[in-house]
Write a protein that holds these residues in place. Structure first.
Motif, short mmCIF file in Angstrom:
data_model
loop_
_atom_site.label_atom_id
_atom_site.label_comp_id
_atom_site.label_asym_id
_atom_site.label_seq_id
_atom_site.Cartn_x
_atom_site.Cartn_y
_atom_site.Cartn_z
N UNK A 273 -96.94 15.88 125.38
CA UNK A 273 -98.05 15.43 124.63
C UNK A 273 -99.23 15.12 125.48
N UNK A 274 -100.46 15.13 124.46
CA UNK A 274 -101.84 15.15 124.94
C UNK A 274 -102.51 14.10 124.08
N UNK A 275 -103.34 13.31 124.69
CA UNK A 275 -103.99 12.22 123.59
C UNK A 275 -105.49 12.36 123.97
N UNK A 276 -106.33 11.91 122.82
CA UNK A 276 -107.79 11.73 123.02
C UNK A 276 -108.09 10.60 122.27
N UNK A 277 -108.78 9.47 122.98
CA UNK A 277 -109.17 8.35 122.28
C UNK A 277 -110.39 8.73 121.94
N UNK A 278 -110.93 8.27 120.52
CA UNK A 278 -112.49 8.64 120.21
C UNK A 278 -113.33 8.29 121.18
N UNK B 179 -113.47 9.34 124.30
CA UNK B 179 -113.54 10.25 125.36
C UNK B 179 -113.78 11.38 124.81
N UNK B 180 -114.29 12.53 125.46
CA UNK B 180 -114.41 13.75 124.96
C UNK B 180 -113.25 14.96 125.18
N UNK B 181 -112.31 14.75 126.17
CA UNK B 181 -111.37 15.63 126.37
C UNK B 181 -109.84 15.10 126.13
N UNK B 182 -108.84 15.79 125.81
CA UNK B 182 -107.58 15.29 125.85
C UNK B 182 -106.90 15.18 127.24
N UNK B 183 -106.13 14.05 127.14
CA UNK B 183 -105.57 13.89 128.49
C UNK B 183 -103.97 13.74 128.36
N UNK B 184 -103.34 14.34 129.38
CA UNK B 184 -101.70 14.36 129.56
C UNK B 184 -101.40 13.01 129.28
N UNK C 123 -102.50 4.82 116.76
CA UNK C 123 -103.05 4.97 115.39
C UNK C 123 -103.97 3.90 115.12
N UNK C 124 -103.95 2.73 115.34
CA UNK C 124 -104.95 1.84 115.25
C UNK C 124 -106.14 2.07 115.74
N UNK C 125 -106.17 2.50 117.17
CA UNK C 125 -107.06 2.98 117.98
C UNK C 125 -107.75 4.19 117.52
N UNK C 126 -107.50 4.91 116.53
CA UNK C 126 -107.79 6.12 116.31
C UNK C 126 -107.55 7.43 117.10
N UNK C 127 -106.64 7.52 117.98
CA UNK C 127 -106.35 8.48 118.90
C UNK C 127 -105.90 9.63 118.15
N UNK C 128 -106.27 10.89 118.71
CA UNK C 128 -105.87 12.13 118.36
C UNK C 128 -104.82 12.53 119.19
N UNK C 129 -103.50 12.97 118.64
CA UNK C 129 -102.40 13.46 119.63
C UNK C 129 -102.13 14.85 119.52
N UNK C 130 -101.90 15.55 120.31
CA UNK C 130 -101.31 16.91 120.44
C UNK C 130 -100.07 17.04 120.93
N UNK C 131 -99.00 18.25 120.26
CA UNK C 131 -98.10 18.59 121.31
C UNK C 131 -98.30 19.83 121.81
N UNK C 132 -98.19 20.14 123.21
CA UNK C 132 -98.41 21.37 123.72
C UNK C 132 -97.10 22.02 124.51
N UNK C 133 -96.89 22.97 124.02
CA UNK C 133 -95.55 23.83 124.79
C UNK C 133 -96.13 24.46 125.95
N UNK C 134 -95.85 24.21 127.28
CA UNK C 134 -96.11 24.89 128.52
C UNK C 134 -95.49 26.44 128.60
N UNK C 135 -94.44 26.69 127.75
CA UNK C 135 -94.04 28.24 127.78
C UNK C 135 -94.99 29.13 126.99
N UNK C 136 -94.85 28.60 125.48
CA UNK C 136 -95.89 29.61 124.65
C UNK C 136 -97.12 29.24 124.23
N UNK C 137 -97.26 28.02 124.62
CA UNK C 137 -98.61 27.28 124.49
C UNK C 137 -98.94 26.97 123.02
N UNK C 138 -97.96 26.96 122.04
CA UNK C 138 -97.82 26.30 120.82
C UNK C 138 -98.65 24.93 121.01
#
Length: 97
Positions: A77-82, A84-89, A25-40
């Motif tokens: 969970x997938x995250x992206x530091x400000x 970098x350009x893409x989310x990483x697992x 949070x302090x570094x400004x990461x953007x984090x997503x949750x991703x379901x492998x079954x339904x892709x939510x």
């Protein structure tokens, strides 16, 4: 000689820079949750995770049940530091030291 491009860092190197939710949070990461079954895909509120689970909570190498009604899938969970350009697992070996 310059610095190596941040997009070429390994997940282990990124994990060393932000192990906990508070550090992400302090570094400004953007984090997503991703379901492998339904892709939510949903945005993770790091401030809420920090408040509920504590600042030392770790999302690296974690999985959870999908929150979509009727889906029995597993969320990663997938995250992206400000920097970098893409989310990483968020899967990486434990940092050494």
């Amino acid at each position: 000689m310059g610095l190596r491009n941040y997009d070429r860092w390994s997940p282990e190197e990124w994990r060393r820079t932000a192990e906990t939710v508070a550090q992400m949070r302090k570094a400004g990461w953007d984090v997503l949750s991703y379901c492998r079954a339904c892709h939510l895909t949903m945005k993770v509120d790091l401030a809420l995770v920090e408040r509920v689970s504590g600042p030392q909570a770790v999302l690296w190498n974690r999985q959870a049940r999908c929150r979509r009604i009727g889906c029995d899938g597993v969320v990663e969970f997938r995250g992206k530091n400000p920097k970098i350009t893409t989310y990483i697992r968020l899967t990486a070996g434990w940092p050494e030291g």
